[in-house]
Design a protein around this motif. Structure first.
Motif, PDB file in Angstrom:
ATOM      1  N   VAL A 179       0.849  -1.190   0.000  1.00 40.07           N
ATOM      2  CA  VAL A 179       0.000   0.000   0.000  1.00 40.07           C
ATOM      3  C   VAL A 179       0.886   1.242   0.000  1.00 40.07           C
ATOM      4  O   VAL A 179       1.733   1.405   0.897  1.00 40.07           O
ATOM      5  CB  VAL A 179      -0.926   0.018   1.226  1.00 40.07           C
ATOM      6  CG1 VAL A 179      -1.779   1.287   1.232  1.00 40.07           C
ATOM      7  CG2 VAL A 179      -1.813  -1.227   1.244  1.00 40.07           C
ATOM      8  N   VAL A 180       0.716   2.102  -0.986  1.00 45.05           N
ATOM      9  CA  VAL A 180       1.452   3.365  -1.066  1.00 45.05           C
ATOM     10  C   VAL A 180       0.501   4.488  -0.664  1.00 45.05           C
ATOM     11  O   VAL A 180      -0.479   4.759  -1.360  1.00 45.05           O
ATOM     12  CB  VAL A 180       1.996   3.627  -2.483  1.00 45.05           C
ATOM     13  CG1 VAL A 180       2.839   4.899  -2.493  1.00 45.05           C
ATOM     14  CG2 VAL A 180       2.808   2.433  -2.976  1.00 45.05           C
ATOM     15  N   PRO A 181       0.754   5.155   0.472  1.00 41.18           N
ATOM     16  CA  PRO A 181      -0.157   6.212   0.930  1.00 41.18           C
ATOM     17  C   PRO A 181      -0.307   7.334  -0.092  1.00 41.18           C
ATOM     18  O   PRO A 181       0.651   7.692  -0.793  1.00 41.18           O
ATOM     19  CB  PRO A 181       0.508   6.718   2.219  1.00 41.18           C
ATOM     20  CG  PRO A 181       1.315   5.547   2.702  1.00 41.18           C
ATOM     21  CD  PRO A 181       1.820   4.882   1.446  1.00 41.18           C
ATOM     22  N   PHE A 182      -1.503   7.876  -0.166  1.00 38.36           N
ATOM     23  CA  PHE A 182      -1.837   8.925  -1.122  1.00 38.36           C
ATOM     24  C   PHE A 182      -0.855  10.089  -1.060  1.00 38.36           C
ATOM     25  O   PHE A 182      -0.396  10.579  -2.093  1.00 38.36           O
ATOM     26  CB  PHE A 182      -3.263   9.407  -0.836  1.00 38.36           C
ATOM     27  CG  PHE A 182      -3.793  10.422  -1.801  1.00 38.36           C
ATOM     28  CD1 PHE A 182      -4.427  10.024  -2.971  1.00 38.36           C
ATOM     29  CD2 PHE A 182      -3.684  11.776  -1.542  1.00 38.36           C
ATOM     30  CE1 PHE A 182      -4.931  10.960  -3.867  1.00 38.36           C
ATOM     31  CE2 PHE A 182      -4.190  12.718  -2.419  1.00 38.36           C
ATOM     32  CZ  PHE A 182      -4.809  12.309  -3.586  1.00 38.36           C
ATOM     33  N   ASP A 183      -0.515  10.531   0.153  1.00 42.43           N
ATOM     34  CA  ASP A 183       0.340  11.709   0.279  1.00 42.43           C
ATOM     35  C   ASP A 183       1.822  11.405   0.070  1.00 42.43           C
ATOM     36  O   ASP A 183       2.654  12.302   0.132  1.00 42.43           O
ATOM     37  CB  ASP A 183       0.130  12.401   1.630  1.00 42.43           C
ATOM     38  CG  ASP A 183       0.427  11.500   2.812  1.00 42.43           C
ATOM     39  OD1 ASP A 183       0.838  10.341   2.613  1.00 42.43           O
ATOM     40  OD2 ASP A 183       0.244  11.963   3.967  1.00 42.43           O
ATOM     41  N   MET A 184       2.175  10.136  -0.182  1.00 40.83           N
ATOM     42  CA  MET A 184       3.565   9.758  -0.450  1.00 40.83           C
ATOM     43  C   MET A 184       3.792   9.371  -1.905  1.00 40.83           C
ATOM     44  O   MET A 184       4.915   9.027  -2.287  1.00 40.83           O
ATOM     45  CB  MET A 184       3.981   8.580   0.445  1.00 40.83           C
ATOM     46  CG  MET A 184       4.142   8.897   1.898  1.00 40.83           C
ATOM     47  SD  MET A 184       4.616   7.423   2.866  1.00 40.83           S
ATOM     48  CE  MET A 184       6.147   6.915   2.047  1.00 40.83           C
ATOM     49  N   LEU A 185       2.769   9.437  -2.731  1.00 43.44           N
ATOM     50  CA  LEU A 185       2.874   8.874  -4.071  1.00 43.44           C
ATOM     51  C   LEU A 185       4.006   9.484  -4.884  1.00 43.44           C
ATOM     52  O   LEU A 185       4.834   8.757  -5.448  1.00 43.44           O
ATOM     53  CB  LEU A 185       1.541   9.051  -4.811  1.00 43.44           C
ATOM     54  CG  LEU A 185       0.434   8.084  -4.392  1.00 43.44           C
ATOM     55  CD1 LEU A 185      -0.892   8.485  -5.013  1.00 43.44           C
ATOM     56  CD2 LEU A 185       0.794   6.664  -4.771  1.00 43.44           C
ATOM     57  N   ASP A 186       4.063  10.795  -4.963  1.00 45.79           N
ATOM     58  CA  ASP A 186       5.098  11.420  -5.802  1.00 45.79           C
ATOM     59  C   ASP A 186       6.495  11.126  -5.268  1.00 45.79           C
ATOM     60  O   ASP A 186       7.429  10.888  -6.051  1.00 45.79           O
ATOM     61  CB  ASP A 186       4.858  12.929  -5.884  1.00 45.79           C
ATOM     62  CG  ASP A 186       3.632  13.286  -6.712  1.00 45.79           C
ATOM     63  OD1 ASP A 186       3.231  12.460  -7.563  1.00 45.79           O
ATOM     64  OD2 ASP A 186       3.068  14.375  -6.505  1.00 45.79           O
ATOM     65  N   ARG A 187       6.649  11.127  -3.951  1.00 47.98           N
ATOM     66  CA  ARG A 187       7.949  10.840  -3.347  1.00 47.98           C
ATOM     67  C   ARG A 187       8.385   9.404  -3.648  1.00 47.98           C
ATOM     68  O   ARG A 187       9.547   9.147  -3.983  1.00 47.98           O
ATOM     69  CB  ARG A 187       7.857  11.063  -1.841  1.00 47.98           C
ATOM     70  CG  ARG A 187       9.199  11.117  -1.133  1.00 47.98           C
ATOM     71  CD  ARG A 187       9.050  11.238   0.367  1.00 47.98           C
ATOM     72  NE  ARG A 187       7.774  11.832   0.777  1.00 47.98           N
ATOM     73  CZ  ARG A 187       7.210  11.616   1.945  1.00 47.98           C
ATOM     74  NH1 ARG A 187       7.803  10.819   2.830  1.00 47.98           N
ATOM     75  NH2 ARG A 187       6.069  12.196   2.262  1.00 47.98           N
ATOM     76  N   VAL A 188       7.458   8.466  -3.545  1.00 47.46           N
ATOM     77  CA  VAL A 188       7.785   7.061  -3.805  1.00 47.46           C
ATOM     78  C   VAL A 188       8.079   6.846  -5.284  1.00 47.46           C
ATOM     79  O   VAL A 188       9.020   6.130  -5.650  1.00 47.46           O
ATOM     80  CB  VAL A 188       6.631   6.153  -3.336  1.00 47.46           C
ATOM     81  CG1 VAL A 188       6.855   4.709  -3.794  1.00 47.46           C
ATOM     82  CG2 VAL A 188       6.507   6.205  -1.825  1.00 47.46           C
ATOM     83  N   ILE A 189       7.314   7.476  -6.150  1.00 46.75           N
ATOM     84  CA  ILE A 189       7.553   7.342  -7.587  1.00 46.75           C
ATOM     85  C   ILE A 189       8.943   7.846  -7.955  1.00 46.75           C
ATOM     86  O   ILE A 189       9.665   7.219  -8.750  1.00 46.75           O
ATOM     87  CB  ILE A 189       6.463   8.095  -8.372  1.00 46.75           C
ATOM     88  CG1 ILE A 189       5.123   7.358  -8.239  1.00 46.75           C
ATOM     89  CG2 ILE A 189       6.841   8.243  -9.847  1.00 46.75           C
ATOM     90  CD1 ILE A 189       3.920   8.157  -8.701  1.00 46.75           C
ATOM     91  N   ALA A 190       9.354   8.969  -7.368  1.00 46.74           N
ATOM     92  CA  ALA A 190      10.699   9.489  -7.637  1.00 46.74           C
ATOM     93  C   ALA A 190      11.770   8.527  -7.132  1.00 46.74           C
ATOM     94  O   ALA A 190      12.794   8.297  -7.799  1.00 46.74           O
ATOM     95  CB  ALA A 190      10.865  10.859  -6.986  1.00 46.74           C
ATOM     96  N   ALA A 191      11.559   7.948  -5.956  1.00 48.07           N
ATOM     97  CA  ALA A 191      12.540   7.021  -5.384  1.00 48.07           C
ATOM     98  C   ALA A 191      12.611   5.720  -6.171  1.00 48.07           C
ATOM     99  O   ALA A 191      13.660   5.045  -6.185  1.00 48.07           O
ATOM    100  CB  ALA A 191      12.193   6.733  -3.927  1.00 48.07           C
ATOM    101  N   LEU A 192      11.528   5.342  -6.833  1.00 46.64           N
ATOM    102  CA  LEU A 192      11.502   4.078  -7.568  1.00 46.64           C
ATOM    103  C   LEU A 192      12.529   4.040  -8.695  1.00 46.64           C
ATOM    104  O   LEU A 192      13.086   2.974  -8.995  1.00 46.64           O
ATOM    105  CB  LEU A 192      10.103   3.836  -8.131  1.00 46.64           C
ATOM    106  CG  LEU A 192       9.149   3.073  -7.222  1.00 46.64           C
ATOM    107  CD1 LEU A 192       7.727   3.136  -7.753  1.00 46.64           C
ATOM    108  CD2 LEU A 192       9.602   1.630  -7.060  1.00 46.64           C
ATOM    109  N   ASP A 193      12.789   5.167  -9.320  1.00 47.41           N
ATOM    110  CA  ASP A 193      13.785   5.189 -10.387  1.00 47.41           C
ATOM    111  C   ASP A 193      15.156   4.785  -9.851  1.00 47.41           C
ATOM    112  O   ASP A 193      15.882   4.001 -10.478  1.00 47.41           O
ATOM    113  CB  ASP A 193      13.857   6.580 -11.018  1.00 47.41           C
ATOM    114  CG  ASP A 193      12.619   6.919 -11.831  1.00 47.41           C
ATOM    115  OD1 ASP A 193      11.930   5.978 -12.267  1.00 47.41           O
ATOM    116  OD2 ASP A 193      12.334   8.115 -12.014  1.00 47.41           O
ATOM    117  N   VAL A 194      15.515   5.297  -8.683  1.00 49.96           N
ATOM    118  CA  VAL A 194      16.807   4.980  -8.080  1.00 49.96           C
ATOM    119  C   VAL A 194      16.852   3.514  -7.672  1.00 49.96           C
ATOM    120  O   VAL A 194      17.837   2.803  -7.911  1.00 49.96           O
ATOM    121  CB  VAL A 194      17.060   5.890  -6.853  1.00 49.96           C
ATOM    122  CG1 VAL A 194      18.363   5.517  -6.164  1.00 49.96           C
ATOM    123  CG2 VAL A 194      17.080   7.353  -7.284  1.00 49.96           C
TER     124      VAL A 194
END
Length: 229
Positions: A179-194
């Protein structure tokens, strides 16, 4: 004395993330997404894909809060489900009866839902397999639930040890449910590339013959943190 609760409470704002946010999460395995969140975010290991069904789904969480042995919140989710939603049905971990069966899943598929996740068991496996909607659950039982409530739709719930809120992104595959929290989505998406770059680089090194973890080699070479006995 407390006031009797309404049988069903529904959030006025059934928020959902943007389609491109869902697609960015869906492009990766659950392990990558967990690593992008610092190593946590997966539901308990007992929540696993049912056999004979697709074992990958990703979409916005439509959260149904149910009391043990009840599915009123899940029935409400059927009425409000939109294309691409993953219904997350809380049962408070109750294992004494099914969280849902083939007819509920058939209606969800007719509404375009992408999957169903619950912390309880399911029933009607052959019918569920015929429907074909991906399901993650704790197992199977023929026992039937009731629909008395009180229940909720679109309010936060605790499922498999993880808080799930309306509009969080749920990614499920053969390894489990994240589960990826709504307010963390952009941060997690950016980290996924790394994370993805590092994972793919390590895969290439192992395929080329790497035969030991770098952490252990560094400890052995430096002597830090190692005691020979």
């Amino acid at each position: 004395m407390i006031e009797e609760p309404a049988p069903l409470r529904i959030a006025r704002d059934l928020r959902r993330p943007a389609a491109d946010q869902v697609a960015a999460i869906a492009a990766h395995p659950t392990g990558f997404v967990v690593d992008a969140m610092g190593g946590a975010g997966a539901m308990a290991a007992g929540i696993a894909p049912l056999p004979g069904l697709p074992d990958r789904a990703c979409g916005p969480a439509l959260v149904a809060g149910n009391r043990p042995g009840d599915l009123l919140g899940t029935l409400a989710a059927v009425a409000f489900a939109e294309a691409g939603d993953i219904v997350v049905a809380e049962t408070q971990g109750f294992q004494g009866c099914a969280a849902a069966g083939d007819r509920v899943l058939g209606m969800l598929k007719n509404r375009g839902a992408a999957g169903f996740v619950t912390d309880g068991p399911m029933r009607d496996l052959e019918g569920v397999q015929a429907v074909g909607l991906p399901v993650w659950a704790t197992g199977l039982t023929p026992n039937s639930p009731v629909s008395h409530g009180p229940a909720t739709l679109g309010l936060p719930a605790q499922v498999g040890g993880v808080r799930v809120a309306q509009g969080d992104v749920v990614l499920a595959d053969c390894d489990g449910v994240v589960v990826v929290p709504f307010d963390m989505l952009d941060r997690v998406i950016a980290a996924l590339d790394v994370v993805a770059q590092a994972e793919h680089a390590m895969d290439a090194e192992v395929a080329a013959g790497r035969h030991e973890p770098g952490l252990i080699r560094a400890m052995l070479d430096s002597g830090d943190g190692v005691q020979w006995v």
